[in-house]
Each structure stands twice: as structure tokens, then as C-alpha cells.
Scaffold this motif. Sequence first.
Motif, PDB file in Angstrom:
ATOM      1  N   PRO A  92       0.823  -1.218   0.000  1.00  0.00           N
ATOM      2  CA  PRO A  92       0.000   0.000   0.000  1.00  0.00           C
ATOM      3  C   PRO A  92       0.856   1.267   0.000  1.00  0.00           C
ATOM      4  O   PRO A  92       1.973   1.284   0.519  1.00  0.00           O
ATOM      5  CB  PRO A  92      -0.800  -0.127   1.296  1.00  0.00           C
ATOM      6  CG  PRO A  92      -0.834  -1.598   1.578  1.00  0.00           C
ATOM      7  CD  PRO A  92       0.491  -2.120   1.119  1.00  0.00           C
ATOM      8  N   THR A  93       0.320   2.309  -0.584  1.00  0.00           N
ATOM      9  CA  THR A  93       0.988   3.607  -0.612  1.00  0.00           C
ATOM     10  C   THR A  93       0.794   4.349   0.699  1.00  0.00           C
ATOM     11  O   THR A  93       1.652   5.143   1.111  1.00  0.00           O
ATOM     12  CB  THR A  93       0.442   4.451  -1.783  1.00  0.00           C
ATOM     13  OG1 THR A  93       0.495   3.675  -2.983  1.00  0.00           O
ATOM     14  CG2 THR A  93       1.275   5.707  -1.988  1.00  0.00           C
ATOM     15  N   GLY A  94      -0.332   4.108   1.346  1.00  0.00           N
ATOM     16  CA  GLY A  94      -0.607   4.775   2.622  1.00  0.00           C
ATOM     17  C   GLY A  94      -1.694   4.047   3.374  1.00  0.00           C
ATOM     18  O   GLY A  94      -2.387   3.180   2.837  1.00  0.00           O
ATOM     19  N   GLY A  95      -1.836   4.389   4.648  1.00  0.00           N
ATOM     20  CA  GLY A  95      -2.857   3.782   5.487  1.00  0.00           C
ATOM     21  C   GLY A  95      -2.318   2.623   6.302  1.00  0.00           C
ATOM     22  O   GLY A  95      -1.094   2.418   6.396  1.00  0.00           O
ATOM     23  N   HIS A  96      -3.226   1.873   6.893  1.00  0.00           N
ATOM     24  CA  HIS A  96      -2.848   0.775   7.783  1.00  0.00           C
ATOM     25  C   HIS A  96      -3.771  -0.416   7.555  1.00  0.00           C
ATOM     26  O   HIS A  96      -4.936  -0.254   7.203  1.00  0.00           O
ATOM     27  CB  HIS A  96      -2.942   1.204   9.254  1.00  0.00           C
ATOM     28  CG  HIS A  96      -2.110   2.400   9.584  1.00  0.00           C
ATOM     29  ND1 HIS A  96      -0.768   2.316   9.896  1.00  0.00           N
ATOM     30  CD2 HIS A  96      -2.433   3.724   9.611  1.00  0.00           C
ATOM     31  CE1 HIS A  96      -0.299   3.530  10.128  1.00  0.00           C
ATOM     32  NE2 HIS A  96      -1.281   4.397   9.958  1.00  0.00           N
ATOM     33  N   ILE A  97      -3.233  -1.611   7.770  1.00  0.00           N
ATOM     34  CA  ILE A  97      -4.030  -2.839   7.785  1.00  0.00           C
ATOM     35  C   ILE A  97      -3.690  -3.566   9.079  1.00  0.00           C
ATOM     36  O   ILE A  97      -2.557  -4.029   9.262  1.00  0.00           O
ATOM     37  CB  ILE A  97      -3.717  -3.747   6.581  1.00  0.00           C
ATOM     38  CG1 ILE A  97      -3.983  -3.015   5.264  1.00  0.00           C
ATOM     39  CG2 ILE A  97      -4.560  -5.022   6.649  1.00  0.00           C
ATOM     40  CD1 ILE A  97      -3.589  -3.814   4.034  1.00  0.00           C
ATOM     41  N   LEU A  98      -4.654  -3.656   9.964  1.00  0.00           N
ATOM     42  CA  LEU A  98      -4.453  -4.348  11.239  1.00  0.00           C
ATOM     43  C   LEU A  98      -5.034  -5.748  11.123  1.00  0.00           C
ATOM     44  O   LEU A  98      -6.240  -5.919  10.900  1.00  0.00           O
ATOM     45  CB  LEU A  98      -5.130  -3.595  12.386  1.00  0.00           C
ATOM     46  CG  LEU A  98      -4.718  -2.129  12.580  1.00  0.00           C
ATOM     47  CD1 LEU A  98      -5.436  -1.534  13.788  1.00  0.00           C
ATOM     48  CD2 LEU A  98      -3.211  -2.001  12.738  1.00  0.00           C
ATOM     49  N   ILE A 127       0.159  -4.906   9.632  1.00  0.00           N
ATOM     50  CA  ILE A 127       0.979  -5.753   8.774  1.00  0.00           C
ATOM     51  C   ILE A 127       1.732  -4.950   7.717  1.00  0.00           C
ATOM     52  O   ILE A 127       2.573  -5.501   6.990  1.00  0.00           O
ATOM     53  CB  ILE A 127       0.126  -6.853   8.099  1.00  0.00           C
ATOM     54  CG1 ILE A 127      -0.938  -6.249   7.176  1.00  0.00           C
ATOM     55  CG2 ILE A 127      -0.498  -7.752   9.152  1.00  0.00           C
ATOM     56  CD1 ILE A 127      -1.741  -7.284   6.405  1.00  0.00           C
ATOM     57  N   ILE A 128       1.449  -3.653   7.619  1.00  0.00           N
ATOM     58  CA  ILE A 128       2.194  -2.802   6.688  1.00  0.00           C
ATOM     59  C   ILE A 128       3.497  -2.315   7.316  1.00  0.00           C
ATOM     60  O   ILE A 128       4.422  -1.898   6.627  1.00  0.00           O
ATOM     61  CB  ILE A 128       1.323  -1.610   6.238  1.00  0.00           C
ATOM     62  CG1 ILE A 128       0.089  -2.130   5.495  1.00  0.00           C
ATOM     63  CG2 ILE A 128       2.096  -0.673   5.322  1.00  0.00           C
ATOM     64  CD1 ILE A 128      -0.855  -1.043   5.042  1.00  0.00           C
ATOM     65  N   ALA A 129       3.573  -2.382   8.647  1.00  0.00           N
ATOM     66  CA  ALA A 129       4.779  -1.920   9.345  1.00  0.00           C
ATOM     67  C   ALA A 129       6.002  -2.690   8.854  1.00  0.00           C
ATOM     68  O   ALA A 129       5.924  -3.861   8.470  1.00  0.00           O
ATOM     69  CB  ALA A 129       4.607  -2.105  10.847  1.00  0.00           C
ATOM     70  N   LYS A 130       7.145  -2.022   8.855  1.00  0.00           N
ATOM     71  CA  LYS A 130       8.377  -2.631   8.333  1.00  0.00           C
ATOM     72  C   LYS A 130       8.753  -3.905   9.075  1.00  0.00           C
ATOM     73  O   LYS A 130       9.338  -4.816   8.500  1.00  0.00           O
ATOM     74  CB  LYS A 130       9.516  -1.619   8.408  1.00  0.00           C
ATOM     75  CG  LYS A 130       9.383  -0.475   7.421  1.00  0.00           C
ATOM     76  CD  LYS A 130      10.584   0.456   7.484  1.00  0.00           C
ATOM     77  CE  LYS A 130      10.455   1.582   6.455  1.00  0.00           C
ATOM     78  NZ  LYS A 130      11.607   2.509   6.503  1.00  0.00           N
TER      79      LYS A 130
END
Length: 247
Positions: A60-66, A72-75
Motif C-alpha cells: 500500500p501507498t498509505g494507510g494501515h491494515i491491522l 501488517i504494513i509496518a516494516k
Amino acid sequence: MPVSSETILSIIDLKKSFGDNHVLRGIDLDIQRGEVVVILGPSGSGKSTLLRCVNLLERPTGGHILFQGEDIIAKKAKINMVREHIGMVFQSFNLFPHLTAKKNVMLAQRKVKRRSKEAAERIAIDQLERVGLGDRVDFYPAQLSGGQQQRVAIARALAMDPFVMLFDEATSALDPELVRGVLDVMKGLAKAGMTMMVVTHEMGFAREVADRVIFMDGGVIVEQGSPEDVFDNPRSERTKDFLGHIS
């Protein structure tokens, strides 16, 4: 199966761009454990990209998926763990032609789950039986119909013990007479309580199986609600126009 009040997946202001093409423009969506969410919309509306972002096939380019509370987008997120727990079935079957149905289902178990050959084989046979292919375990993809190959692909995903299953137009590449077998498998999963996000044009399936129907257009969620709300009493003119062209 009743839908749980537990949120298993939370999508927050999700954006995805390919250069100047903004495919997702801020998606907010919570998925409850055991819920079946069917996503409708015209070609290019962002449906498939949304699923591919949830499974991290697209970043994703932006935002969050919890997922179960973890972004899960966190490095620091472990992509393989995510894909292990969020299974995906595509329009194309992506089977290895030189492997039997059983060995196609065993492969990821052995490589990702590190299961023993015996355990992987037992689970592969169980899952192939689950999708109605117990008598085809030693057949190669070329010996199977398109619908049977897609059911092998579903068995392969199920063998990884996913918490969520994503289906991206799983029946659109099939001849009409082969669609029912795949939809019957998906209906069985829904009845068993599998959490599912389904992109499809199969309106009958959506009416019968979905807990919630989402209509997307232009990279945003235009409307969502129960199948009765969306199909019988759509609020958006865009939804009405879309449904009018496919019904």
C-alpha cells in the motif's frame, strides 16, 4: 455460522497508487471473524487491488491494515506469516503442471510450514477430499477440468490453516458449467465459519452467502450493507446503475 463481534481485520485509510493512477483512495473497512464480505464493482474500481494489498502482494501507498491487532504494513511485519494466515485464491489457478494435485497442495506446507512429508500428505488428502477431489489426488493439472484445478488451488490455500480467505474472481475464468462446483466449495467454507473477502460477479452467490455486500467504484467504497439493502434498496445512483446493467 454466526459472525463474531471480534474484528479480525481492520483496514484504515488504505491508499494505493501506481504512479499517477490512484487505484485506492482511502478505504476504511472492518472485517469480523466468521464474516463473509462480497465486494462488487466495475472493472478498474480497485477491488482486486484491495485484496492484493490485504495479502501484501501489493505494498500500500498509505494507510494501515491491522490483522488481529498488528499493523501488517509496518516494516517489522513478517510477510510470510501474513500470507500463511491470509490465504488467497486467484482467477488463474497457478498450479505447477509437473506436480499432482496432492503434491501441489503439499508444496507450501513443506516449504513454509516446515511440515513433515507425512503430515503434509495427510493434510493435502484431507483438504482435497474437503473440496470434492478425493478421487483426484494423484491427477496432474492437465488431467483436471478448470473447475477441478481451481478447487485444488482452494485446497492448497486451506492446507495452510488460514484465518482469512481472499477470493479474487475465483470463477471468472471457468466455463459456466464448472462454476457451480467452485461456488459450492466456497459456500461450504462460509457455513463452516471461514472469514472470507470475495470479489465476484456472481450475484446469486452474493445474495445467498454474504453477510455484507460492498460496492466499490473509483477506488472508494460507495455503498455497503446487507445483500437485501444493497441489491433491493441501493441508496447510491452509481450502485443502482451498476446493478441495473448486470441483472
